[in-house]
Scaffold this active site. Structure first.
Site, PDB file in Angstrom:
ATOM      1  N   THR A  98       0.881  -1.171   0.000  1.00 16.73           N
ATOM      2  CA  THR A  98       0.000   0.000   0.000  1.00 16.73           C
ATOM      3  C   THR A  98       0.915   1.217   0.000  1.00 16.73           C
ATOM      4  O   THR A  98       1.593   1.496   0.993  1.00 16.73           O
ATOM      5  CB  THR A  98      -0.908   0.031   1.241  1.00 16.73           C
ATOM      6  OG1 THR A  98      -1.670  -1.177   1.269  1.00 16.73           O
ATOM      7  CG2 THR A  98      -1.848   1.218   1.196  1.00 16.73           C
ATOM      8  N   LYS A 173      -7.347   1.667  -3.461  1.00 13.75           N
ATOM      9  CA  LYS A 173      -7.038   1.258  -2.079  1.00 13.75           C
ATOM     10  C   LYS A 173      -7.280   2.436  -1.124  1.00 13.75           C
ATOM     11  O   LYS A 173      -7.722   2.251   0.012  1.00 13.75           O
ATOM     12  CB  LYS A 173      -5.585   0.780  -2.018  1.00 13.75           C
ATOM     13  CG  LYS A 173      -5.064   0.474  -0.625  1.00 13.75           C
ATOM     14  CD  LYS A 173      -5.615  -0.815  -0.015  1.00 13.75           C
ATOM     15  CE  LYS A 173      -5.081  -1.001   1.394  1.00 13.75           C
ATOM     16  NZ  LYS A 173      -5.525  -2.213   2.038  1.00 13.75           N
ATOM     17  N   LYS A 241      -0.291   5.369   8.208  1.00 13.37           N
ATOM     18  CA  LYS A 241       0.483   5.491   6.957  1.00 13.37           C
ATOM     19  C   LYS A 241      -0.490   5.596   5.782  1.00 13.37           C
ATOM     20  O   LYS A 241      -0.377   6.470   4.932  1.00 13.37           O
ATOM     21  CB  LYS A 241       1.382   4.254   6.813  1.00 13.37           C
ATOM     22  CG  LYS A 241       2.295   4.241   5.612  1.00 13.37           C
ATOM     23  CD  LYS A 241       1.981   3.227   4.539  1.00 13.37           C
ATOM     24  CE  LYS A 241       1.699   1.814   4.902  1.00 13.37           C
ATOM     25  NZ  LYS A 241       1.354   0.958   3.752  1.00 13.37           N
TER      26      LYS A 241
HETATM   27  P1  NAP Z   1       5.051  -6.489   7.666  1.00 14.73           P
HETATM   28  O1  NAP Z   1       4.601  -7.743   8.313  1.00 14.73           O
HETATM   29  O2  NAP Z   1       5.644  -5.413   8.523  1.00 14.73           O
HETATM   30  O3  NAP Z   1       6.104  -6.882   6.531  1.00 14.73           O
HETATM   31  C1  NAP Z   1       6.801  -5.931   5.782  1.00 14.73           C
HETATM   32  C2  NAP Z   1       7.762  -6.667   4.869  1.00 14.73           C
HETATM   33  O4  NAP Z   1       8.482  -5.705   4.095  1.00 14.73           O
HETATM   34  C3  NAP Z   1       8.795  -7.493   5.607  1.00 14.73           C
HETATM   35  O5  NAP Z   1       9.084  -8.618   4.839  1.00 14.73           O
HETATM   36  C4  NAP Z   1       9.976  -6.539   5.670  1.00 14.73           C
HETATM   37  O6  NAP Z   1      11.213  -7.199   5.813  1.00 14.73           O
HETATM   38  C5  NAP Z   1       9.877  -5.906   4.304  1.00 14.73           C
HETATM   39  N1  NAP Z   1      10.546  -4.611   4.224  1.00 14.73           N
HETATM   40  C6  NAP Z   1      10.184  -3.465   4.837  1.00 14.73           C
HETATM   41  N2  NAP Z   1      11.028  -2.483   4.521  1.00 14.73           N
HETATM   42  C7  NAP Z   1      11.953  -3.021   3.688  1.00 14.73           C
HETATM   43  C8  NAP Z   1      13.072  -2.489   3.018  1.00 14.73           C
HETATM   44  N3  NAP Z   1      13.420  -1.207   3.137  1.00 14.73           N
HETATM   45  N4  NAP Z   1      13.790  -3.328   2.246  1.00 14.73           N
HETATM   46  C9  NAP Z   1      13.456  -4.623   2.124  1.00 14.73           C
HETATM   47  N5  NAP Z   1      12.392  -5.174   2.734  1.00 14.73           N
HETATM   48  C10 NAP Z   1      11.649  -4.377   3.501  1.00 14.73           C
HETATM   49  O7  NAP Z   1       3.881  -5.791   6.848  1.00 14.73           O
HETATM   50  P2  NAP Z   1       2.572  -6.448   6.192  1.00 14.73           P
HETATM   51  O8  NAP Z   1       1.493  -6.470   7.208  1.00 14.73           O
HETATM   52  O9  NAP Z   1       2.939  -7.692   5.480  1.00 14.73           O
HETATM   53  O10 NAP Z   1       2.183  -5.301   5.158  1.00 14.73           O
HETATM   54  C11 NAP Z   1       2.883  -5.138   3.937  1.00 14.73           C
HETATM   55  C12 NAP Z   1       2.136  -4.126   3.070  1.00 14.73           C
HETATM   56  O11 NAP Z   1       0.803  -4.583   2.859  1.00 14.73           O
HETATM   57  C13 NAP Z   1       2.025  -2.732   3.710  1.00 14.73           C
HETATM   58  O12 NAP Z   1       2.113  -1.757   2.704  1.00 14.73           O
HETATM   59  C14 NAP Z   1       0.636  -2.755   4.332  1.00 14.73           C
HETATM   60  O13 NAP Z   1       0.080  -1.467   4.452  1.00 14.73           O
HETATM   61  C15 NAP Z   1      -0.119  -3.596   3.316  1.00 14.73           C
HETATM   62  N6  NAP Z   1      -1.311  -4.286   3.853  1.00 14.73           N
HETATM   63  C16 NAP Z   1      -1.258  -4.930   5.060  1.00 14.73           C
HETATM   64  C17 NAP Z   1      -2.402  -5.558   5.537  1.00 14.73           C
HETATM   65  C18 NAP Z   1      -2.401  -6.289   6.864  1.00 14.73           C
HETATM   66  O14 NAP Z   1      -3.487  -6.634   7.353  1.00 14.73           O
HETATM   67  N7  NAP Z   1      -1.245  -6.557   7.473  1.00 14.73           N
HETATM   68  C19 NAP Z   1      -3.589  -5.526   4.788  1.00 14.73           C
HETATM   69  C20 NAP Z   1      -3.597  -4.893   3.558  1.00 14.73           C
HETATM   70  C21 NAP Z   1      -2.448  -4.267   3.095  1.00 14.73           C
HETATM   71  P3  NAP Z   1      11.740  -7.655   7.276  1.00 14.73           P
HETATM   72  O15 NAP Z   1      11.146  -9.005   7.534  1.00 14.73           O
HETATM   73  O16 NAP Z   1      13.212  -7.689   7.155  1.00 14.73           O
HETATM   74  O17 NAP Z   1      11.275  -6.603   8.251  1.00 14.73           O
END
Ligand code: NAP
Length: 290
Positions: A98, A173, A241
């Site tokens: 997102t 979104k 965010k």
């Molecule tokens: P998350 O669990 O915090 O995972 C983030 C991922 O991105 C991790 O694999 C992290 O690696 C990686 N990452 C972050 N910064 C990075 C960088 N600079 N370089 C390389 N890798 C990086 O987040 P999530 O919940 O999966 O969400 C991911 C996206 O989907 C976000 O944009 C969020 O807004 C969106 N989203 C989330 C949900 C939800 O319910 N969680 C629903 C819809 C949309 P590390 O493992 O090393 O930290």
């Protein structure tokens, strides 16, 4: 079957990449900044892992990505070891982060210059949607490229539609998050009011969820909200965010988002209460704080 890389094995990416392998039957290579997660993924699903986004992207048909925000996305695409450094004609980069519509357009242009394709494809449906492979995917980009990518995305999607030009997936979104902000605050106020009015909440929800007040938040969150449980779900930090992206876009396109702006401030208060990682339904905790 395609050769697919997946960058970012977080709460969302880990199970999404798993569906590409287990359900889609694709040849999957994963990259994660924290390598131990990639190792665990390979152990569980049996694909390959790569040490950098660039190494993961080499020779793939599709490179899917789901990282945190605009800066993270810029890093895994245009950074020193970014995927765009190696991608070439015929390859498609599908971004599920997102992020802003602006970066989606920037990456679409950068991809075109490199002779490959880019689709912005943020998702809705949360952790459960990712784990069960039933996400809603909102795409922006070229129709022919979307048609090529859709069968791959379908491994973890219940609905996947092209919304329009590059950036349109991110704009869709934003609408999704604007809806959620207002709905969660409304539901929180109703539950708060019901308690003050000494109503039986179970009976209340069983009744009004059959009428016009029904929502996903009501069906899926009222029980945990009433129990004061917020340590799960979609984190307040992520929501802020997303709302900041919505409010930034609205400043550009002139849309009026008064409730969204207000709810964003309510979430800032939830963060101060220690609720940075609490679920978005924690707006009720704000109403009920002493
Ligand atoms: P998350 O669990 O915090 O995972 C983030 C991922 O991105 C991790 O694999 C992290 O690696 C990686 N990452 C972050 N910064 C990075 C960088 N600079 N370089 C390389 N890798 C990086 O987040 P999530 O919940 O999966 O969400 C991911 C996206 O989907 C976000 O944009 C969020 O807004 C969106 N989203 C989330 C949900 C939800 O319910 N969680 C629903 C819809 C949309 P590390 O493992 O090393 O930290």
């Amino acid at each position: 079957m395609a050769k697919v890389a997946f960058l970012g094995l977080g709460v969302m990416g880990y199970p999404m990449a798993g569906h590409l392998k287990a359900k889609g039957g694709h040849e999957v290579t994963v990259y994660n900044r924290t390598a131990s997660k990639a190792d665990a993924w390979v152990k569980q699903f049996g694909g390959k892992s790569a040490p950098t986004p660039k190494a993961a992207a080499q020779g793939q048909d599709f490179v899917m990505c789901c990282v945190g925000n605009d800066d993270d996305l810029r890093q895994v695409t245009l950074g020193k070891d970014g995927a765009f450094g190696i991608m070439t004609e015929g390859q498609v980069f599908v971004d599920h982060t997102t992020a802003s519509a602006e970066i989606a357009r920037e990456l679409y242009d950068a991809a075109k210059k490199g002779g490959f394709d880019f689709v912005d494809a943020p998702v809705s449906g949360g952790q459960a949607g990712a784990e069960n492979g039933v996400l809603t995917v909102m795409c922006g980009g070229d129709e022919a490229v979307f048609n090529k990518a859709k069968p791959v995305i379908d491994a973890y999607a219940r609905a996947c539609n092209l919304m329009g030009a590059p950036g349109s997936g991110q704009l869709a979104k934003m609408c999704n998050q604007i809806c959620i902000a207002g709905v969660v605050q409304g539901l929180s106020e109703a539950l708060h009011f019901a308690k003050k009015a000494n109503l039986d909440v179970e009976k209340l929800i069983a009744t009004i969820s059959k009428g016009a007040a029904q929502s996903w938040q009501m069906e899926n969150r009222y029980k945990t909200m009433v129990a004061g449980k917020f340590d799960h779900g979609f984190a307040v930090d992520w929501m802020r965010k997303d709302l900041s992206i919505c409010l930034g876009e609205a400043r550009k396109n002139g849309a009026s988002l008064p409730v969204t702006a207000l709810v964003d401030q309510f979430y800032a208060e939830v963060q101060k209460m220690g609720g940075k990682r609490w679920d978005t339904s924690a707006l009720l905790a704000r109403l009920e704080r002493q």
